[in-house]
Design an enzyme around this catalytic site. Sequence first.
Site, PDB file in Angstrom:
ATOM      1  N   CYS A 109      13.388   1.079   1.098  1.00  0.00           N
ATOM      2  CA  CYS A 109      13.985   1.016   2.450  1.00  0.00           C
ATOM      3  C   CYS A 109      15.055  -0.044   2.233  1.00  0.00           C
ATOM      4  O   CYS A 109      15.041  -1.359   1.824  1.00  0.00           O
ATOM      5  CB  CYS A 109      12.905   0.546   3.428  1.00  0.00           C
ATOM      6  SG  CYS A 109      13.707   0.204   4.871  1.00  0.00           S
TER       7      CYS A 109
ATOM      8  N   CYS B 292      19.965   4.873   3.104  1.00  0.00           N
ATOM      9  CA  CYS B 292      18.913   4.684   3.895  1.00  0.00           C
ATOM     10  C   CYS B 292      18.006   5.815   2.970  1.00  0.00           C
ATOM     11  O   CYS B 292      18.563   6.994   2.818  1.00  0.00           O
ATOM     12  CB  CYS B 292      19.108   5.207   5.073  1.00  0.00           C
ATOM     13  SG  CYS B 292      17.472   5.615   6.037  1.00  0.00           S
TER      14      CYS B 292
HETATM   15  N1  DGL Z   1      14.210   4.360   5.222  1.00  0.00           N
HETATM   16  C1  DGL Z   1      15.047   3.085   5.614  1.00  0.00           C
HETATM   17  C2  DGL Z   1      16.220   2.682   4.878  1.00  0.00           C
HETATM   18  O1  DGL Z   1      16.166   2.962   3.674  1.00  0.00           O
HETATM   19  C3  DGL Z   1      15.315   3.155   7.058  1.00  0.00           C
HETATM   20  C4  DGL Z   1      14.749   3.782   8.306  1.00  0.00           C
HETATM   21  C5  DGL Z   1      14.533   3.097   9.533  1.00  0.00           C
HETATM   22  O2  DGL Z   1      15.330   2.702  10.252  1.00  0.00           O
HETATM   23  O3  DGL Z   1      13.520   2.755   9.809  1.00  0.00           O
HETATM   24  O4  DGL Z   1      16.897   1.938   5.401  1.00  0.00           O
END
Ligand code: DGL
Length: 261
Positions: A72, A186
Amino acid sequence: MIRLLVLDSGVGGLTVLDEIRRARPDAEVLYVADDAWFPYGALADDALVARVVDLVTALCAERRPDAVVIACNTASTLVLDPLRSRLPVPIVGTVPAIKPAAAASQTKRFSVLATPGTVARDYTRALIASHAAGCDVALVAAPMLAAHAEAELAGAPVPDEALAAAIAPCFVERDGTRTDAVVLACTHYPLLAERFARLAPWPVAWLDPAPAIARRVVSLLGTGDADTPAGTGAIRFTSGRAPAPSLARALAARGLARADG
Ligand code: DGL
């Protein structure tokens, strides 16, 4: 055999998990979707740091992994130092692929598509200053796209108009040059990559960091032994909610069993 813990706020990190399992099919992986706190991109910095440090600390005590992958960007751009200072286990982060984008862009005009949290981070701006000084970089915050990616995997895709509007600011034409690369900063966004490519006003390179994360895991823990039997994969949702049928099928296709905790 290696034991890995992979964490994201939801199902976005599955894009990273897929690459890791391709690189280390023998890994025994627990994937944790912290959906009780989704979306991370809307959380205040101190709340996000406290949550991720507490969760990863508890999971490490329970699982004793050989490495933790924070799949993430929104969390990694904030929590890597606090995690590394508290835990002895290697922590692999996922941060915006700004250096590869600067190298890949011919026009030296690229965009970084991310959550509002990632766009606001000093970490992201420092990456641009260090690695993309000669480039024109558009930082594009997309408050809803991670939720749209969750909906896509849950079998309830949002209409094209919503996605087209979210990616539109990534496409800049100025002084005779056009954006030619977009960083998917993301881990949820690669789940929408085919739709983005179809809706884009012109073709660009879409940069997904997942293969680089898998290479980092291999550089830390090695390639493994070809004779080692295939590993196992399990997924835990911190909300305890059951996944929608379409998501359940996507998890089953990845061989991910539900692991309650
Ligand atoms: N998957 C997360 C990232 O790579 C973000 C998603 C969220 O905002 O929870 O930033």
